[in-house]
Design a protein around this motif. Structure first.
Motif, mmCIF file in Angstrom:
data_model
loop_
_atom_site.group_PDB
_atom_site.id
_atom_site.type_symbol
_atom_site.label_atom_id
_atom_site.label_comp_id
_atom_site.label_asym_id
_atom_site.label_seq_id
_atom_site.Cartn_x
_atom_site.Cartn_y
_atom_site.Cartn_z
ATOM 1 N N ARG A 29 -24.646 -0.684 -13.918
ATOM 2 C CA ARG A 29 -24.123 0.421 -13.106
ATOM 3 C C ARG A 29 -24.221 0.080 -11.617
ATOM 4 N NH1 ARG A 29 -25.022 6.350 -15.071
ATOM 5 N NH2 ARG A 29 -25.099 6.173 -17.340
ATOM 6 N N PRO A 30 -23.261 0.526 -10.818
ATOM 7 C CA PRO A 30 -23.363 0.337 -9.363
ATOM 8 C C PRO A 30 -24.443 1.235 -8.785
ATOM 9 C CG PRO A 30 -21.465 1.705 -9.898
ATOM 10 C CD PRO A 30 -22.026 1.224 -11.212
ATOM 11 N N THR A 31 -24.989 0.849 -7.657
ATOM 12 C CA THR A 31 -26.037 1.635 -6.998
ATOM 13 C C THR A 31 -25.577 2.044 -5.599
ATOM 14 O OG1 THR A 31 -27.155 -0.180 -5.845
ATOM 15 C CG2 THR A 31 -27.736 0.172 -8.178
ATOM 16 N N PRO A 32 -26.311 2.947 -4.953
ATOM 17 C CA PRO A 32 -26.009 3.278 -3.554
ATOM 18 C C PRO A 32 -26.417 2.177 -2.587
ATOM 19 C CG PRO A 32 -27.217 5.072 -4.652
ATOM 20 C CD PRO A 32 -27.314 3.872 -5.528
ATOM 21 N N CYS A 33 -26.829 1.014 -3.094
ATOM 22 C CA CYS A 33 -27.218 -0.128 -2.262
ATOM 23 C C CYS A 33 -26.281 -1.300 -2.558
ATOM 24 C CB CYS A 33 -28.666 -0.534 -2.555
ATOM 25 S SG CYS A 33 -29.864 0.784 -2.343
ATOM 26 N N PRO A 34 -24.990 -1.178 -2.209
ATOM 27 C CA PRO A 34 -24.056 -2.257 -2.518
ATOM 28 C C PRO A 34 -24.428 -3.535 -1.774
ATOM 29 C CG PRO A 34 -23.062 -0.673 -0.985
ATOM 30 C CD PRO A 34 -24.369 -0.077 -1.442
ATOM 31 N N PRO A 35 -24.160 -4.712 -2.364
ATOM 32 C CA PRO A 35 -23.382 -4.926 -3.588
ATOM 33 C C PRO A 35 -24.218 -4.932 -4.862
ATOM 34 C CG PRO A 35 -23.881 -7.033 -2.589
ATOM 35 C CD PRO A 35 -24.499 -5.992 -1.693
ATOM 36 N N TRP A 36 -25.434 -4.415 -4.806
ATOM 37 C CA TRP A 36 -26.321 -4.489 -5.954
ATOM 38 C C TRP A 36 -25.917 -3.551 -7.077
ATOM 39 C CZ3 TRP A 36 -31.459 -4.208 -2.754
ATOM 40 C CH2 TRP A 36 -31.795 -5.512 -2.316
ATOM 41 N N ALA A 37 -25.984 -4.079 -8.302
ATOM 42 C CA ALA A 37 -25.988 -3.243 -9.497
ATOM 43 C C ALA A 37 -27.433 -2.857 -9.781
ATOM 44 C CB ALA A 37 -25.393 -4.000 -10.679
ATOM 45 N N VAL A 38 -27.648 -2.025 -10.783
ATOM 46 C CA VAL A 38 -29.000 -1.585 -11.130
ATOM 47 C C VAL A 38 -29.913 -2.777 -11.376
ATOM 48 C CG1 VAL A 38 -30.365 -0.448 -12.934
ATOM 49 C CG2 VAL A 38 -28.377 0.712 -11.957
ATOM 50 N N ARG A 39 -29.425 -3.780 -12.088
ATOM 51 C CA ARG A 39 -30.271 -4.944 -12.396
ATOM 52 C C ARG A 39 -30.717 -5.670 -11.120
ATOM 53 N NH1 ARG A 39 -28.879 -7.868 -16.337
ATOM 54 N NH2 ARG A 39 -27.143 -6.685 -17.210
ATOM 55 N N ASP A 40 -29.838 -5.729 -10.118
ATOM 56 C CA ASP A 40 -30.173 -6.403 -8.866
ATOM 57 C C ASP A 40 -31.211 -5.598 -8.073
ATOM 58 O OD1 ASP A 40 -28.094 -8.309 -9.412
ATOM 59 O OD2 ASP A 40 -26.649 -6.858 -8.634
ATOM 60 N N LEU A 41 -30.989 -4.285 -8.000
ATOM 61 C CA LEU A 41 -31.934 -3.441 -7.275
ATOM 62 C C LEU A 41 -33.300 -3.485 -7.946
ATOM 63 C CD1 LEU A 41 -32.603 -1.486 -5.051
ATOM 64 C CD2 LEU A 41 -31.560 0.357 -6.383
ATOM 65 N N LEU A 42 -33.324 -3.503 -9.275
ATOM 66 C CA LEU A 42 -34.602 -3.585 -9.981
ATOM 67 C C LEU A 42 -35.302 -4.917 -9.727
ATOM 68 C CD1 LEU A 42 -33.717 -1.858 -13.357
ATOM 69 C CD2 LEU A 42 -35.315 -1.040 -11.605
ATOM 70 N N ALA A 43 -34.538 -5.989 -9.608
ATOM 71 C CA ALA A 43 -35.151 -7.282 -9.276
ATOM 72 C C ALA A 43 -35.797 -7.224 -7.896
ATOM 73 C CB ALA A 43 -34.099 -8.384 -9.334
#
Length: 223
Positions: A29-43
């Motif tokens: 899923r996209p997040t409010p912190c582009p270009p991160w998806a959920v997996r990127d933000l969690l990392a």
């Protein structure tokens, strides 16, 4: 320290619980912190939560020169630093591709950090990756901010109610407000303050008028 550590433990445990209930599709899923998806933000959150392990294994500086508020100074968040942070999270996200791996990786990271904190003497100092000498307590405040505020971003991305814990909300709100009382008439609870002060909820015209009239300025975080 005990109050800040409790906030860190509470917020990380709550996020771990959320992660164990996700499905594979949620990670994309996209997040409010582009270009991160959920997996990127969690990392990114996983790395931040576990950062103290290496810091506490390194020699302590002689004195503290930076507090939690100054740690978030905009000077650190140059375009080069920001781009490196974004790319690093995306690379790390690829190393833990599944929901189970993501949940367990975050659990290991924050629990290892908490164990390392428990072994430290009172007044322990640390040096951040930016080179800032800080007290352990002040740096741990920044970890509560990272996990708590990005938890709001994750809740938005996952279409869930915010799960910010009361202990973490108190630590983050106090830091954002710089210890100053809110202007009369706002009536914000800590969650609302965190959302408004970090730009995750817009100020109404009335709120902006009250804030401006009081000359109130909360802390501004560079990223």
């Amino acid at each position: 320290m005990e109050a800040v550590r409790a906030a860190f433990r509470d917020e990380c445990a709550r996020l771990e619980e959320v992660l164990r209930g996700l499905d594979e599709a949620d990670l994309d899923r996209p997040t409010p912190c582009p270009p991160w998806a959920v997996r990127d933000l969690l990392a990114h959150v996983r790395t931040g939560a576990g950062r103290l392990v290496d810091m506490l294994a390194a020699p302590a500086p002689d004195r503290a020169e930076v507090d939690a508020a100054a740690y978030f100074g905009a000077a650190k968040f140059t375009p080069e630093v920001d781009n490196a942070r974004i790319d690093s999270a995306r690379r790390e996200a690829r190393e833990l591709p599944g929901v189970r791996e993501v949940a367990e990786g975050f659990a290991r990271a924050w629990r290892s950090a908490d164990a390392a904190i428990a072994a430290q003497p009172p007044g322990r100092l640390v040096r951040t990756r930016h080179g800032d000498p800080m007290t352990l307590t002040e740096f741990l405040r920044t970890r509560v901010v990272e996990v708590g505020v990005h938890g709001l971003d994750l809740a938005d991305a996952l279409d869930r109610r915010p799960w910010l814990t009361p202990t973490a909300a108190e630590v983050v709100a106090e830091l954002l407000a710089g210890g100053r009382p809110m202007p009369n008439g706002l009536g914000w609870d800590p969650l609302t303050l965190v959302r408004k002060a970090t730009g995750r909820a817009a100020l109404t015209d009335r709120e902006r008028t009250l804030v401006d009239r009081a000359g109130f300025r909360w802390l501004s975080f560079g990223g």
